[in-house]
Design a protein around this motif. Structure first.
Motif, mmCIF file in Angstrom:
data_model
loop_
_atom_site.group_PDB
_atom_site.id
_atom_site.type_symbol
_atom_site.label_atom_id
_atom_site.label_comp_id
_atom_site.label_asym_id
_atom_site.label_seq_id
_atom_site.Cartn_x
_atom_site.Cartn_y
_atom_site.Cartn_z
ATOM 1 N N PRO A 131 0.796 -1.230 0.000
ATOM 2 C CA PRO A 131 0.000 0.000 0.000
ATOM 3 C C PRO A 131 0.827 1.278 0.000
ATOM 4 O O PRO A 131 0.299 2.366 -0.210
ATOM 5 N N PHE A 132 2.125 1.161 0.251
ATOM 6 C CA PHE A 132 2.950 2.353 0.355
ATOM 7 C C PHE A 132 3.749 2.646 -0.914
ATOM 8 O O PHE A 132 4.450 3.636 -0.996
ATOM 9 N N GLY A 133 3.638 1.771 -1.897
ATOM 10 C CA GLY A 133 4.349 2.001 -3.150
ATOM 11 C C GLY A 133 5.831 2.204 -2.927
ATOM 12 O O GLY A 133 6.467 1.507 -2.146
ATOM 13 N N ASP A 134 6.390 3.211 -3.597
ATOM 14 C CA ASP A 134 7.828 3.472 -3.482
ATOM 15 C C ASP A 134 8.185 4.228 -2.212
ATOM 16 O O ASP A 134 9.342 4.565 -1.994
ATOM 17 N N GLY A 135 7.180 4.542 -1.377
ATOM 18 C CA GLY A 135 7.485 5.259 -0.146
ATOM 19 C C GLY A 135 8.239 4.404 0.850
ATOM 20 O O GLY A 135 9.006 4.912 1.658
ATOM 21 N N LEU A 136 8.020 3.103 0.814
ATOM 22 C CA LEU A 136 8.685 2.198 1.752
ATOM 23 C C LEU A 136 9.852 1.530 1.035
ATOM 24 O O LEU A 136 9.763 0.403 0.578
ATOM 25 N N ILE A 137 10.933 2.261 0.879
ATOM 26 C CA ILE A 137 12.090 1.767 0.144
ATOM 27 C C ILE A 137 13.361 2.050 0.918
ATOM 28 O O ILE A 137 13.405 2.911 1.790
ATOM 29 N N ASP A 138 14.409 1.301 0.575
ATOM 30 C CA ASP A 138 15.717 1.553 1.165
ATOM 31 C C ASP A 138 16.315 2.817 0.553
ATOM 32 O O ASP A 138 16.061 3.145 -0.603
ATOM 33 N N ASN A 139 17.129 3.502 1.325
ATOM 34 C CA ASN A 139 17.880 4.655 0.813
ATOM 35 C C ASN A 139 16.985 5.708 0.173
ATOM 36 O O ASN A 139 17.284 6.239 -0.898
ATOM 37 N N ALA A 140 15.874 6.028 0.842
ATOM 38 C CA ALA A 140 14.923 6.978 0.262
ATOM 39 C C ALA A 140 15.565 8.340 -0.006
ATOM 40 O O ALA A 140 15.269 8.980 -1.020
ATOM 41 N N LEU A 141 16.435 8.800 0.887
ATOM 42 C CA LEU A 141 17.095 10.086 0.674
ATOM 43 C C LEU A 141 17.851 10.088 -0.649
ATOM 44 O O LEU A 141 17.740 11.018 -1.449
ATOM 45 N N CYS A 142 18.604 9.021 -0.872
ATOM 46 C CA CYS A 142 19.386 8.941 -2.109
ATOM 47 C C CYS A 142 18.483 8.819 -3.325
ATOM 48 O O CYS A 142 18.729 9.428 -4.361
ATOM 49 N N ARG A 143 17.427 8.027 -3.220
ATOM 50 C CA ARG A 143 16.560 7.801 -4.385
ATOM 51 C C ARG A 143 15.788 9.065 -4.758
ATOM 52 O O ARG A 143 15.491 9.282 -5.927
ATOM 53 N N TYR A 144 15.461 9.879 -3.787
ATOM 54 C CA TYR A 144 14.782 11.138 -4.095
ATOM 55 C C TYR A 144 15.723 12.148 -4.736
ATOM 56 O O TYR A 144 15.288 13.002 -5.505
ATOM 57 N N LEU A 145 17.004 12.049 -4.421
ATOM 58 C CA LEU A 145 17.948 13.064 -4.875
ATOM 59 C C LEU A 145 18.778 12.648 -6.078
ATOM 60 O O LEU A 145 19.353 13.503 -6.756
ATOM 61 N N ALA A 146 18.849 11.375 -6.361
ATOM 62 C CA ALA A 146 19.696 10.894 -7.454
ATOM 63 C C ALA A 146 19.126 11.277 -8.820
ATOM 64 O O ALA A 146 17.931 11.517 -8.970
ATOM 65 N N ALA A 147 20.003 11.301 -9.816
ATOM 66 C CA ALA A 147 19.578 11.589 -11.179
ATOM 67 C C ALA A 147 18.623 10.529 -11.690
ATOM 68 O O ALA A 147 17.768 10.799 -12.530
ATOM 69 N N SER A 148 18.774 9.302 -11.168
ATOM 70 C CA SER A 148 17.836 8.220 -11.472
ATOM 71 C C SER A 148 17.633 7.394 -10.215
ATOM 72 O O SER A 148 18.600 6.909 -9.629
ATOM 73 N N PRO A 149 16.378 7.195 -9.769
ATOM 74 C CA PRO A 149 16.139 6.410 -8.559
ATOM 75 C C PRO A 149 16.410 4.930 -8.750
ATOM 76 O O PRO A 149 16.392 4.163 -7.791
ATOM 77 N N ARG A 150 16.676 4.516 -9.975
ATOM 78 C CA ARG A 150 16.919 3.094 -10.256
ATOM 79 C C ARG A 150 18.391 2.710 -10.107
ATOM 80 O O ARG A 150 18.751 1.548 -10.253
ATOM 81 N N LEU A 151 19.233 3.683 -9.837
ATOM 82 C CA LEU A 151 20.635 3.373 -9.569
ATOM 83 C C LEU A 151 20.741 2.592 -8.274
ATOM 84 O O LEU A 151 19.863 2.653 -7.419
ATOM 85 N N GLU A 152 21.822 1.889 -8.107
ATOM 86 C CA GLU A 152 22.024 1.103 -6.898
ATOM 87 C C GLU A 152 23.428 1.322 -6.345
ATOM 88 O O GLU A 152 24.322 1.794 -7.055
ATOM 89 N N GLY A 153 23.603 0.978 -5.062
ATOM 90 C CA GLY A 153 24.916 0.978 -4.443
ATOM 91 C C GLY A 153 25.618 2.312 -4.499
ATOM 92 O O GLY A 153 25.021 3.377 -4.304
ATOM 93 N N ASN A 154 26.919 2.279 -4.795
ATOM 94 C CA ASN A 154 27.728 3.486 -4.780
ATOM 95 C C ASN A 154 27.326 4.474 -5.863
ATOM 96 O O ASN A 154 27.439 5.690 -5.685
ATOM 97 N N LEU A 155 26.834 3.961 -6.994
ATOM 98 C CA LEU A 155 26.378 4.850 -8.061
ATOM 99 C C LEU A 155 25.200 5.706 -7.591
ATOM 100 O O LEU A 155 25.109 6.899 -7.903
ATOM 101 N N LEU A 156 24.299 5.091 -6.820
ATOM 102 C CA LEU A 156 23.154 5.820 -6.267
ATOM 103 C C LEU A 156 23.619 6.899 -5.301
ATOM 104 O O LEU A 156 23.180 8.055 -5.363
#
Length: 211
Positions: A131-156
């Motif tokens: 029910p929370f969609g993408d709100g309940l995700i790891d590294n939310a700070l990084c995913r909101y700020l990254a050029a692409s939220p689909r990046l992972e690890g150090n690239l994110l």
């Protein structure tokens, strides 16, 4: 002329004339952003805010009349939304990522009486109909700020850090009042400390060692 009306007019004038372009507030959930959003929204007319939060005003497309864009809109989305995004004045709020995540869990638990503990909120993440969609995700700070939220690890992480270098203002949760006052001073708007409300706060609770 009514003094309150005059004050509001002056605030609108200051807000509009101290920014060369529209203002974007990239609001990461549970960073104290609701308080800042409301303070910013008081400075402009309803029709100048995107997206509208009044059900009487459908959101519609972004137009040149919109002076304030705020919401849970990731940096990557905002760049795609607005061809002139690079000219905008951009703001975000940072919070300790563990504390932000715990606050998110507490808020969801508080809203649903069927969720009896913080771990039960996390379990919903793995359910078929999360029910929370993408709100309940790891590294939310990084995913909101990254050029692409689909990046992972150090690239994110590195992408999010690069974005922070490009923003015009970064407010820190642990010194929220001081940073908000400094921001409004920068915008040419007078704001007293006692005019900054405390909104949407969750009370801390014991956290298991495992969690």
């Amino acid at each position: 002329m009514n003094s309150k009306y005059l004050f509001v007019c002056l605030v609108f004038f200051c807000f509009a004339n101290n920014l060369e372009a529209r203002l974007y507030f990239i609001h990461v959930p549970k960073t104290g952003g609701t308080t800042l959003r409301l303070l910013l929204e008081l400075q402009v007319a309803a029709e100048e805010i995107y997206p509208f939060r009044n059900i009487m005003h459908p959101t519609g497309p972004l137009t040149s009349d919109h002076q304030l864009i705020s919401g849970h809109l990731p940096y990557s989305f905002c760049k795609q939304l607005d061809p002139r995004f690079k000219e905008a004045f951009t703001i975000t709020v940072l919070r300790d990522p563990v504390e932000r995540y715990l606050s998110f869990l507490r808020a969801k638990k508080k809203a649903d009486p069927n969720l009896t503990h913080l771990e039960s909120v996390i379990r919903l993440r793995h359910s078929k109909n999360n029910p929370f969609g993408d709100g309940l995700i790891d590294n939310a700070l990084c995913r909101y700020l990254a050029a692409s939220p689909r990046l992972e690890g150090n690239l994110l992480l590195e992408s999010a850090k690069q974005t922070l270098q490009e923003l015009d203002c970064v407010i820190f949760f642990d010194q929220f009042t001081e940073d908000v006052l400094a921001l409004f001073h920068r915008l040419g708007i007078h704001l007293d400390e006692n005019e900054i409300p405390r909104i949407n706060i969750t009370e801390k609770e014991p956290v298991s060692e495992k969690l």
